[in-house]
Motif scaffolding. Structure first.
Motif, PDB file in Angstrom:
ATOM      1  N   ILE A  51       0.896  -1.389  -0.090  1.00  0.00           N
ATOM      2  CA  ILE A  51       0.025   0.016   0.026  1.00  0.00           C
ATOM      3  C   ILE A  51       0.962   1.401  -0.115  1.00  0.00           C
ATOM      4  CG2 ILE A  51      -1.689   1.425   1.348  1.00  0.00           C
ATOM      5  CD1 ILE A  51      -2.719  -1.178   2.356  1.00  0.00           C
ATOM      6  N   ASP A  52       0.695   1.991  -0.848  1.00  0.00           N
ATOM      7  CA  ASP A  52       1.229   3.503  -1.225  1.00  0.00           C
ATOM      8  C   ASP A  52       0.856   4.450   0.158  1.00  0.00           C
ATOM      9  OD1 ASP A  52       2.752   5.960  -1.530  1.00  0.00           O
ATOM     10  OD2 ASP A  52       1.962   6.002  -3.564  1.00  0.00           O
ATOM     11  N   ILE A  53       1.507   4.253   1.359  1.00  0.00           N
ATOM     12  CA  ILE A  53       0.983   4.928   2.641  1.00  0.00           C
ATOM     13  C   ILE A  53       1.085   6.422   2.545  1.00  0.00           C
ATOM     14  CG2 ILE A  53       3.050   4.792   3.937  1.00  0.00           C
ATOM     15  CD1 ILE A  53      -0.499   3.804   4.980  1.00  0.00           C
ATOM     16  N   LYS A  54       2.119   6.943   1.647  1.00  0.00           N
ATOM     17  CA  LYS A  54       2.486   8.271   1.509  1.00  0.00           C
ATOM     18  C   LYS A  54       1.202   9.008   0.869  1.00  0.00           C
ATOM     19  CE  LYS A  54       5.599  11.843  -0.215  1.00  0.00           C
ATOM     20  NZ  LYS A  54       6.923  11.865  -0.699  1.00  0.00           N
ATOM     21  N   ALA A  55       0.846   8.260  -0.434  1.00  0.00           N
ATOM     22  CA  ALA A  55      -0.290   9.145  -1.102  1.00  0.00           C
ATOM     23  C   ALA A  55      -1.382   9.136  -0.355  1.00  0.00           C
ATOM     24  CB  ALA A  55      -0.343   8.266  -2.593  1.00  0.00           C
ATOM     25  N   PHE A  56      -1.748   7.851   0.318  1.00  0.00           N
ATOM     26  CA  PHE A  56      -2.841   7.892   1.147  1.00  0.00           C
ATOM     27  C   PHE A  56      -3.224   8.887   2.119  1.00  0.00           C
ATOM     28  CE2 PHE A  56      -5.346   5.504   4.246  1.00  0.00           C
ATOM     29  CZ  PHE A  56      -6.674   5.163   3.649  1.00  0.00           C
ATOM     30  N   PHE A  57      -1.845   8.922   3.057  1.00  0.00           N
ATOM     31  CA  PHE A  57      -1.786  10.102   3.846  1.00  0.00           C
ATOM     32  C   PHE A  57      -1.907  11.277   3.437  1.00  0.00           C
ATOM     33  CE2 PHE A  57      -0.842   6.550   6.855  1.00  0.00           C
ATOM     34  CZ  PHE A  57      -2.032   6.961   7.920  1.00  0.00           C
ATOM     35  N   CYS A  58      -1.345  11.723   2.405  1.00  0.00           N
ATOM     36  CA  CYS A  58      -1.502  13.048   1.618  1.00  0.00           C
ATOM     37  C   CYS A  58      -2.882  13.292   1.429  1.00  0.00           C
ATOM     38  CB  CYS A  58      -0.480  13.034   0.411  1.00  0.00           C
ATOM     39  SG  CYS A  58       1.391  13.096   0.707  1.00  0.00           S
ATOM     40  N   ASN A  74       1.256  -6.806   2.843  1.00  0.00           N
ATOM     41  CA  ASN A  74       2.707  -6.979   3.316  1.00  0.00           C
ATOM     42  C   ASN A  74       3.928  -6.275   3.557  1.00  0.00           C
ATOM     43  OD1 ASN A  74       3.121  -7.012   0.658  1.00  0.00           O
ATOM     44  ND2 ASN A  74       3.356  -9.117   0.034  1.00  0.00           N
ATOM     45  N   GLN A  75       3.391  -4.812   2.866  1.00  0.00           N
ATOM     46  CA  GLN A  75       4.468  -3.829   2.662  1.00  0.00           C
ATOM     47  C   GLN A  75       3.517  -2.605   2.687  1.00  0.00           C
ATOM     48  OE1 GLN A  75       6.771  -3.873  -0.712  1.00  0.00           O
ATOM     49  NE2 GLN A  75       8.392  -3.078   0.378  1.00  0.00           N
ATOM     50  N   LEU A  76       4.164  -1.463   3.361  1.00  0.00           N
ATOM     51  CA  LEU A  76       3.756  -0.156   3.350  1.00  0.00           C
ATOM     52  C   LEU A  76       4.892   0.581   2.770  1.00  0.00           C
ATOM     53  CD1 LEU A  76       2.182   0.385   6.883  1.00  0.00           C
ATOM     54  CD2 LEU A  76       0.831  -0.176   4.866  1.00  0.00           C
ATOM     55  N   VAL A  77       4.622   1.264   1.665  1.00  0.00           N
ATOM     56  CA  VAL A  77       5.809   1.965   0.943  1.00  0.00           C
ATOM     57  C   VAL A  77       5.289   3.349   0.834  1.00  0.00           C
ATOM     58  CG1 VAL A  77       6.368  -0.044  -0.547  1.00  0.00           C
ATOM     59  CG2 VAL A  77       4.657   1.578  -1.397  1.00  0.00           C
ATOM     60  N   ALA A  78       6.420   4.363   1.042  1.00  0.00           N
ATOM     61  CA  ALA A  78       6.265   5.791   0.817  1.00  0.00           C
ATOM     62  C   ALA A  78       6.595   6.186  -0.835  1.00  0.00           C
ATOM     63  CB  ALA A  78       6.845   6.410   1.360  1.00  0.00           C
ATOM     64  N   SER A  79       5.825   6.340  -1.665  1.00  0.00           N
ATOM     65  CA  SER A  79       6.145   6.692  -3.080  1.00  0.00           C
ATOM     66  C   SER A  79       7.067   7.829  -2.913  1.00  0.00           C
ATOM     67  CB  SER A  79       4.996   6.804  -3.906  1.00  0.00           C
ATOM     68  OG  SER A  79       4.141   7.935  -3.403  1.00  0.00           O
TER      69      SER A  79
END
Length: 83
Positions: A51-58, A74-79
């Motif tokens: 999951i692209d957590i940066k885009a989500f929280f932005c 299985n992974q949280l990523v910051a695009s």
């Protein structure tokens, strides 16, 4: 929600519970349209992979509580953004 051909979004929505459904990763784009959301439960669904957590929280800058438990994430990523 659609009413008379127009999409309605409760802009002041602060809490949303969508746990115990069959939602997949596409639900993330849908819930990103609620800018005042503070608490989101999407646990016990069918989220998978990363999951692209940066885009989500932005998109959800006011989010304080996020439950994604009991999925197959299985992974949280910051695009990498332009900022």
């Amino acid at each position: 929600m659609v009413c008379d051909g127009r999409q309605l979004r409760p802009m002041n929505l602060e809490e949303l519970g969508l746990g115990y459904n069959l939602f997949n990763n596409s639900i993330l784009a849908d819930v990103s349209g609620f800018p005042n959301l503070k608490s989101l439960n999407i646990g016990n669904n069918q989220l998978k992979g990363s999951i692209d957590i940066k885009a989500f929280f932005c998109a959800l800058r006011k989010l304080e509580n996020l439950d994604i438990g009991y999925n197959e994430v299985n992974q949280l990523v910051a695009s990498k953004g332009t900022d």
